[in-house]
Design a protein around this motif. Sequence first.
Motif, PDB file in Angstrom:
ATOM      1  N   ILE A 234       0.833  -1.203   0.000  1.00 39.02           N
ATOM      2  CA  ILE A 234       0.000   0.000   0.000  1.00 39.02           C
ATOM      3  C   ILE A 234       0.862   1.245   0.000  1.00 39.02           C
ATOM      4  O   ILE A 234       1.893   1.294   0.675  1.00 39.02           O
ATOM      5  CB  ILE A 234      -0.881   0.014   1.278  1.00 39.02           C
ATOM      6  N   LEU A 235       0.430   2.228  -0.765  1.00 35.34           N
ATOM      7  CA  LEU A 235       0.932   3.585  -0.536  1.00 35.34           C
ATOM      8  C   LEU A 235      -0.261   4.511  -0.413  1.00 35.34           C
ATOM      9  O   LEU A 235      -1.219   4.404  -1.171  1.00 35.34           O
ATOM     10  CB  LEU A 235       1.805   4.105  -1.680  1.00 35.34           C
ATOM     11  N   SER A 236      -0.188   5.412   0.571  1.00 34.55           N
ATOM     12  CA  SER A 236      -1.166   6.484   0.605  1.00 34.55           C
ATOM     13  C   SER A 236      -0.537   7.727   1.206  1.00 34.55           C
ATOM     14  O   SER A 236       0.540   7.666   1.816  1.00 34.55           O
ATOM     15  CB  SER A 236      -2.426   6.096   1.366  1.00 34.55           C
ATOM     16  N   GLY A 237      -1.202   8.839   1.010  1.00 33.15           N
ATOM     17  CA  GLY A 237      -0.681  10.092   1.537  1.00 33.15           C
ATOM     18  C   GLY A 237      -1.796  11.094   1.716  1.00 33.15           C
ATOM     19  O   GLY A 237      -2.860  10.974   1.117  1.00 33.15           O
ATOM     20  N   MET A 238      -1.536  12.066   2.586  1.00 33.81           N
ATOM     21  CA  MET A 238      -2.480  13.173   2.751  1.00 33.81           C
ATOM     22  C   MET A 238      -1.693  14.458   2.699  1.00 33.81           C
ATOM     23  O   MET A 238      -0.530  14.513   3.094  1.00 33.81           O
ATOM     24  CB  MET A 238      -3.170  13.096   4.118  1.00 33.81           C
TER      25      MET A 238
ATOM     26  N   VAL B  26       3.469  12.147   3.971  1.00 30.83           N
ATOM     27  CA  VAL B  26       2.819  13.456   4.036  1.00 30.83           C
ATOM     28  C   VAL B  26       3.213  14.158   2.737  1.00 30.83           C
ATOM     29  O   VAL B  26       4.407  14.365   2.485  1.00 30.83           O
ATOM     30  CB  VAL B  26       3.306  14.259   5.251  1.00 30.83           C
ATOM     31  N   VAL B  27       2.226  14.471   1.902  1.00 32.09           N
ATOM     32  CA  VAL B  27       2.557  14.950   0.556  1.00 32.09           C
ATOM     33  C   VAL B  27       2.723  16.479   0.520  1.00 32.09           C
ATOM     34  O   VAL B  27       1.878  17.206   0.032  1.00 32.09           O
ATOM     35  CB  VAL B  27       1.556  14.432  -0.512  1.00 32.09           C
ATOM     36  N   ASP B  28       3.884  16.911   1.004  1.00 26.74           N
ATOM     37  CA  ASP B  28       4.139  18.360   1.060  1.00 26.74           C
ATOM     38  C   ASP B  28       4.317  18.969  -0.328  1.00 26.74           C
ATOM     39  O   ASP B  28       4.026  20.144  -0.542  1.00 26.74           O
ATOM     40  CB  ASP B  28       5.334  18.671   1.979  1.00 26.74           C
TER      41      ASP B  28
ATOM     42  N   THR C 122      -0.204  19.148 -13.340  1.00 27.84           N
ATOM     43  CA  THR C 122       0.489  17.851 -13.360  1.00 27.84           C
ATOM     44  C   THR C 122       0.433  17.135 -11.997  1.00 27.84           C
ATOM     45  O   THR C 122       1.041  16.088 -11.833  1.00 27.84           O
ATOM     46  CB  THR C 122       1.965  18.016 -13.787  1.00 27.84           C
ATOM     47  N   TYR C 123      -0.306  17.689 -11.081  1.00 29.21           N
ATOM     48  CA  TYR C 123      -0.517  17.074  -9.758  1.00 29.21           C
ATOM     49  C   TYR C 123      -0.766  15.563  -9.845  1.00 29.21           C
ATOM     50  O   TYR C 123      -0.131  14.774  -9.136  1.00 29.21           O
ATOM     51  CB  TYR C 123      -1.693  17.815  -9.115  1.00 29.21           C
ATOM     52  N   PRO C 124      -1.678  15.117 -10.737  1.00 24.51           N
ATOM     53  CA  PRO C 124      -1.962  13.677 -10.767  1.00 24.51           C
ATOM     54  C   PRO C 124      -0.774  12.827 -11.212  1.00 24.51           C
ATOM     55  O   PRO C 124      -0.694  11.650 -10.863  1.00 24.51           O
ATOM     56  CB  PRO C 124      -3.096  13.550 -11.789  1.00 24.51           C
TER      57      PRO C 124
ATOM     58  N   HIS D 261      -2.101  -1.458  -3.949  1.00 21.72           N
ATOM     59  CA  HIS D 261      -3.361  -0.945  -3.408  1.00 21.72           C
ATOM     60  C   HIS D 261      -3.171   0.462  -2.833  1.00 21.72           C
ATOM     61  O   HIS D 261      -2.127   0.751  -2.251  1.00 21.72           O
ATOM     62  CB  HIS D 261      -3.907  -1.875  -2.318  1.00 21.72           C
ATOM     63  N   VAL D 262      -4.212   1.269  -2.989  1.00 23.11           N
ATOM     64  CA  VAL D 262      -4.146   2.654  -2.537  1.00 23.11           C
ATOM     65  C   VAL D 262      -5.429   3.016  -1.783  1.00 23.11           C
ATOM     66  O   VAL D 262      -6.480   3.206  -2.394  1.00 23.11           O
ATOM     67  CB  VAL D 262      -3.979   3.617  -3.741  1.00 23.11           C
ATOM     68  N   PRO D 263      -5.364   3.085  -0.455  1.00 23.64           N
ATOM     69  CA  PRO D 263      -6.559   3.515   0.285  1.00 23.64           C
ATOM     70  C   PRO D 263      -6.752   5.025   0.109  1.00 23.64           C
ATOM     71  O   PRO D 263      -5.882   5.804   0.477  1.00 23.64           O
ATOM     72  CB  PRO D 263      -6.233   3.164   1.742  1.00 23.64           C
TER      73      PRO D 263
ATOM     74  N   ASP E 245     -13.182  10.662  -3.916  1.00 17.46           N
ATOM     75  CA  ASP E 245     -12.814  11.819  -4.745  1.00 17.46           C
ATOM     76  C   ASP E 245     -11.496  11.611  -5.499  1.00 17.46           C
ATOM     77  O   ASP E 245     -11.160  12.413  -6.367  1.00 17.46           O
ATOM     78  CB  ASP E 245     -12.737  13.085  -3.864  1.00 17.46           C
ATOM     79  N   GLN E 246     -10.772  10.536  -5.172  1.00 17.62           N
ATOM     80  CA  GLN E 246      -9.489  10.289  -5.835  1.00 17.62           C
ATOM     81  C   GLN E 246      -9.565   9.237  -6.941  1.00 17.62           C
ATOM     82  O   GLN E 246      -8.544   8.870  -7.521  1.00 17.62           O
ATOM     83  CB  GLN E 246      -8.434   9.876  -4.795  1.00 17.62           C
ATOM     84  N   THR E 247     -10.764   8.756  -7.224  1.00 16.62           N
ATOM     85  CA  THR E 247     -10.938   7.693  -8.218  1.00 16.62           C
ATOM     86  C   THR E 247     -10.329   8.063  -9.574  1.00 16.62           C
ATOM     87  O   THR E 247      -9.645   7.253 -10.193  1.00 16.62           O
ATOM     88  CB  THR E 247     -12.444   7.407  -8.415  1.00 16.62           C
TER      89      THR E 247
END
Length: 328
Positions: free
Chosen positions: A5-9, A40-42, A125-127, A141-143, A147-149
């Motif tokens: 898994i990778l995720s970030g906020m 943490v996606v600074d 280019t954020y995505p 997998h990405v929890p 809104d991120q679909t």
Amino acid sequence: MRKRILSGMQPTGELHLGNYLGALANWVRLQDEYDCFFCVVDQHAITVDHNARALPGLVFDMAVSYLAAGVDPERSTVFIQSAVPEHTELAWYLATVTQHGELSRMTQFKDKSDQQGEASAALFTYPVLMAADILIYKATHVPVGEDQTQHLELARNAAQRFNGRFQKGFFPLPQGLYSNTPRIMGLDGLRKMSKSLGNHISMLEEPKPLWKKLAGAYTDPQRTTVTEPGRPEVCNVYRMHTALTDAARLPVIAEQCRSAEWGCGHCKKELEASLNTALAPIRERAKELKANRALVDQILGDGASKARKVAQQTLREVRELMGIVGPR
Ligand code: TRP
């Protein structure tokens, strides 16, 4: 291969109850089953106007929130995105297999750029950077929230195109993992819980203000008097119970509401107890961590080194496959 898994906020400051139940609580559970990377996606936070002086504090608070909620650095890799500069290099390579048209269809870009005077190229280019965050660890997998679909779809497309051009099966196609916790509405009952709307309970809310907020929380709008029967299915307080209260207790709560045996105050008192049970250990840990900056820094530094090892390996392979070689 073990599932990863990778995720970030984004570092937006303190999290609220909706973020905790919808995202962090899920991350904490997933640690048992997956090899997890949480950052943490600074670098995403600077794609819109930001306050440079405030950013370091926001990043620190977000890291504290992850750890306080129960993300365990013994089992998961916790780090700051910018501490692994390989993400941005991979983003450049992935930009070559991303179509301009695809990016211009991103609804989040349209929403955010409408709010900005002039949108930056970085916002556009954020995505691609998000795809790099995920693919650099070959995450499966990405929890994320619903809104991120669309962003995730773009990451899959980039991976697929890269694989098609350079090496079959190189990147796994990352799947979204969506939390099944019901969406928590704000205390005004009308809109999603959000800090900017001021209708939230903080994840670190102290008992006194917590009760004050709950006492004023919106319930079933049709229930104007205590004697009127309530409708748990439309009540946001009941929805919070379903996420926080022992499942065996829920039918009792629903029944007492429907039969108007209890007023909303009684129901809220029970919710207060459930909330304090869930949040007290988080508040405690957050206090300890905030008082021990060196420990948090140590965790983030160790996390960054672990993450970099994996990221550098992927990047070496990517460069090789793309023909980016030569003396350096
Ligand atoms: N775009 C995500 C959000 O706003 C944050 C994010 C950045 C992210 N990179 C990511 C989420 C990688 C999951 C995986 O919520």
